[in-house]
Design an enzyme around this catalytic site. Structure first.
Site, mmCIF file in Angstrom:
data_model
loop_
_atom_site.group_PDB
_atom_site.id
_atom_site.type_symbol
_atom_site.label_atom_id
_atom_site.label_comp_id
_atom_site.label_asym_id
_atom_site.label_seq_id
_atom_site.Cartn_x
_atom_site.Cartn_y
_atom_site.Cartn_z
ATOM 1 N N LYS A 1 0.838 -1.206 0.000
ATOM 2 C CA LYS A 1 0.000 0.000 0.000
ATOM 3 C C LYS A 1 0.876 1.261 0.000
ATOM 4 O O LYS A 1 2.045 1.214 0.353
ATOM 5 C CB LYS A 1 -0.906 0.002 1.239
HETATM 6 N N1 T4K Z 1 -9.615 -5.322 1.440
HETATM 7 C C1 T4K Z 1 -9.096 -5.017 0.239
HETATM 8 C C2 T4K Z 1 -9.969 -4.360 -0.768
HETATM 9 C C3 T4K Z 1 -7.752 -5.326 -0.057
HETATM 10 O O1 T4K Z 1 -7.256 -5.044 -1.274
HETATM 11 C C4 T4K Z 1 -6.968 -5.943 0.938
HETATM 12 C C5 T4K Z 1 -5.587 -6.284 0.662
HETATM 13 C C6 T4K Z 1 -7.549 -6.223 2.188
HETATM 14 C C7 T4K Z 1 -8.880 -5.895 2.401
HETATM 15 C C8 T4K Z 1 -6.799 -6.883 3.296
HETATM 16 O O2 T4K Z 1 -5.785 -6.077 3.843
HETATM 17 P P1 T4K Z 1 -4.506 -6.793 4.554
HETATM 18 O O3 T4K Z 1 -5.041 -7.787 5.539
HETATM 19 O O4 T4K Z 1 -3.669 -7.434 3.463
HETATM 20 O O5 T4K Z 1 -3.791 -5.650 5.230
HETATM 21 C C9 T4K Z 1 -1.703 -7.945 -2.139
HETATM 22 C C10 T4K Z 1 -1.642 -7.590 -0.669
HETATM 23 O O6 T4K Z 1 -1.053 -8.638 0.089
HETATM 24 C C11 T4K Z 1 -2.966 -7.269 -0.076
HETATM 25 O O7 T4K Z 1 -2.716 -6.555 1.115
HETATM 26 C C12 T4K Z 1 -3.777 -6.361 -0.991
HETATM 27 N N2 T4K Z 1 -5.103 -6.099 -0.493
HETATM 28 C C13 T4K Z 1 -3.879 -6.987 -2.355
HETATM 29 C C14 T4K Z 1 -4.680 -6.148 -3.314
HETATM 30 O O8 T4K Z 1 -2.575 -7.155 -2.873
HETATM 31 P P2 T4K Z 1 -1.244 -10.165 -3.406
HETATM 32 O O9 T4K Z 1 -1.563 -11.575 -3.064
HETATM 33 O O10 T4K Z 1 -1.596 -9.690 -4.767
HETATM 34 O O11 T4K Z 1 0.297 -9.805 -3.097
HETATM 35 P P3 T4K Z 1 1.638 -10.290 -3.764
HETATM 36 O O12 T4K Z 1 2.501 -10.900 -2.731
HETATM 37 O O13 T4K Z 1 1.346 -11.093 -4.981
HETATM 38 O O14 T4K Z 1 2.360 -8.930 -4.183
HETATM 39 C C15 T4K Z 1 1.896 -8.112 -5.243
HETATM 40 C C16 T4K Z 1 3.105 -7.427 -5.882
HETATM 41 O O15 T4K Z 1 3.790 -6.635 -4.927
HETATM 42 C C17 T4K Z 1 4.140 -8.366 -6.466
HETATM 43 O O16 T4K Z 1 4.160 -8.145 -7.859
HETATM 44 C C18 T4K Z 1 5.478 -7.974 -5.879
HETATM 45 C C19 T4K Z 1 5.212 -6.773 -5.022
HETATM 46 N N3 T4K Z 1 5.741 -6.911 -3.653
HETATM 47 C C20 T4K Z 1 5.005 -7.599 -2.728
HETATM 48 C C21 T4K Z 1 5.470 -7.713 -1.437
HETATM 49 C C22 T4K Z 1 4.670 -8.488 -0.404
HETATM 50 C C23 T4K Z 1 6.927 -6.334 -3.321
HETATM 51 O O17 T4K Z 1 7.580 -5.731 -4.186
HETATM 52 N N4 T4K Z 1 7.402 -6.420 -2.032
HETATM 53 C C24 T4K Z 1 6.706 -7.072 -1.078
HETATM 54 O O18 T4K Z 1 7.130 -7.103 0.104
HETATM 55 O O19 T4K Z 1 -2.011 -9.290 -2.309
#
Ligand code: T4K
Length: 391
Positions: free
Chosen positions: A191
């Site tokens: 975020k």
């Molecule tokens: N409600 C809504 C509408 C939401 O969008 C979310 C979370 C929530 C509730 C819940 O909030 P939290 O409980 O998560 O605080 C990601 C996030 O993990 C998630 O927080 C977010 N929404 C969602 C939209 O996106 P993924 O599964 O797509 O994440 P991931 O690991 O595939 O990462 C996405 C991209 O970010 C990758 O291309 C690489 C980059 N990245 C990721 C991480 C973790 C980095 O560069 N560094 C990092 O440390 O969910």
């Protein structure tokens, strides 16, 4: 500028966490070390809550260990049960918290322009079992807060906002967290503002805030009193310190995202079959740069565009495909019928989030724009016009 068809040397990710000045963060860690206080509401926690409350313009804000826990706690504190009307165009966390509370999500279609829940689609879904509305400010675009308020008030429903995407967003000068009964923010690493993992619950009712605070800490009122079946939703001191350091240079992050949004707009505005977000004007929001691809008019499908960009080392995401209503755990629900959700279905088939963060240079964004133009031209070539081929 690199040739648009030459892949970037390293992946350009859709989002990257803002990494603050390390020295400043280490300074904060030294304070924590000296205090011997790692969690349960230490000095960093108190400072971060105060700064965020002021910044987001809300009267009450409680930090949580993630956005999901903040949302779960908000829904629990407001006694959401029975049926809760929500959107299928969101992250799984939104309907899942309802399911964990034993409430049934009921999906309503979304508005074509904002991609947030369509207030007109809510009323026909209300039954005697309905206790609330759980709406999402998708990509930081505010829901139609006035009309949702009106529907909720007329039917005696609770109104909760999943504001995971809406950090810093304002409506008519008011902080987005001041609308509805409660709002949950996410401070996940991906975020704009983050604490690696984290979140917050904002509300205006002091009694609700006190109730939520109890739920966040096992329901413990005092050393000898446990009042409610609460859970552990606490953010620790290291994460709060990270958040304070990220806040210090957040303005730079927003400036960079504004600049990149303008570069994408200049590069893509004239392409047929591509819908772009409106020009970004203010701080707040700017979580993703989301384009919508109408495959027939653009020349290649959204999925094909994503594959080609991936081959060029540009990592995009399809937030939110698939729809929550298509998950195996929800698709049996009557409100999940594909014919009931045409607008959400169309959006889920078209959206693509382009890289938007301070780690992307203006030149890289311009090159990504050219890459996208090349894909369109390639598609058009299939119909017999000039070709630009992509390896
Ligand atoms: N409600 C809504 C509408 C939401 O969008 C979310 C979370 C929530 C509730 C819940 O909030 P939290 O409980 O998560 O605080 C990601 C996030 O993990 C998630 O927080 C977010 N929404 C969602 C939209 O996106 P993924 O599964 O797509 O994440 P991931 O690991 O595939 O990462 C996405 C991209 O970010 C990758 O291309 C690489 C980059 N990245 C990721 C991480 C973790 C980095 O560069 N560094 C990092 O440390 O969910």
């Amino acid at each position: 500028m690199a040739h648009p068809l030459t892949p970037f040397d390293t992946p350009i990710y859709v989002v990257r966490p803002r990494l603050p000045d390390l020295e400043g963060f280490v300074e904060r860690l030294r304070t924590i070390w000296a205090s011997g206080w790692l969690t349960n509401g230490g000095a960093q926690h108190i400072e971060l809550e105060l700064r965020l409350r002021q910044m987001l313009g809300v009267s009450s804000l409680s930090l949580f260990n993630n956005g999901t826990m903040a949302l779960l706690t908000a829904c629990r504190a407001l006694s959401l049960r029975g049926e809760v009307i929500t959107t299928p165009f969101t992250f799984p966390a939104t309907p899942h918290v309802l399911t964990w509370l034993g409430a049934a999500p009921v999906f309503a279609d979304i508005d074509r322009a904002t991609l947030t829940i369509d207030p007109d689609r809510i009323e026909p879904l209300i039954t005697p079992q309905t206790t609330g509305i759980l709406a999402v400010h998708v990509y930081g675009t505010p829901c139609d807060v006035d009309r949702l308020e009106d529907v909720a008030r007329r039917h005696g429903l609770k109104l909760v906002y999943d504001a995971a995407h809406a950090f810093g967003v304002r409506v008519g000068g008011r902080g987005i967290g001041t609308f509805g009964d409660a709002s949950a923010f996410s401070f996940h690493a991906t975020k704009v503002f983050h604490t690696a993992e984290g979140g917050a619950l904002a509300c205006s009712d002091p009694e609700l805030a006190a109730h939520a605070a109890l739920l966040r800490n096992f329901g413990i009122r005092s050393e000898e009193e446990v009042e409610l079946p609460g859970l552990n939703g606490k953010l620790n001191e290291l994460q709060a310190a990270l958040g304070l350091s990220v806040l210090d240079d957040l303005a730079d992050e927003w400036r960079a995202r504004l600049r990149l949004s303008a570069v994408y707009r200049d590069a893509l505005a004239d392409l047929p079959g591509l819908a772009l977000p409106g020009p970004a004007t203010a701080e707040g929001g700017l979580l993703y740069y989301v384009i919508r691809v109408d495959g027939d008019r653009f020349g290649c499908s959204r999925d094909e565009l994503q594959r080609r960009l991936r081959a060029l080392n540009v990592v995009t995401r399809k937030y939110f495909y698939p729809l929550c209503s298509d998950y195996p755990c929800y698709r049996h629900l009557p409100s999940a019928a594909p014919s009931a959700l045409p607008v959400a279905r169309e959006a889920a088939g078209q959206v693509l989030c382009l890289p938007l963060h301070a780690g992307v240079t203006v030149e890289q964004a311009a090159t990504i724009g050219l890459m996208i133009r090349s894909c369109a031209a390639d598609g058009i070539a299939a119909d017999g016009m000039a070709a630009v081929s992509i390896p």
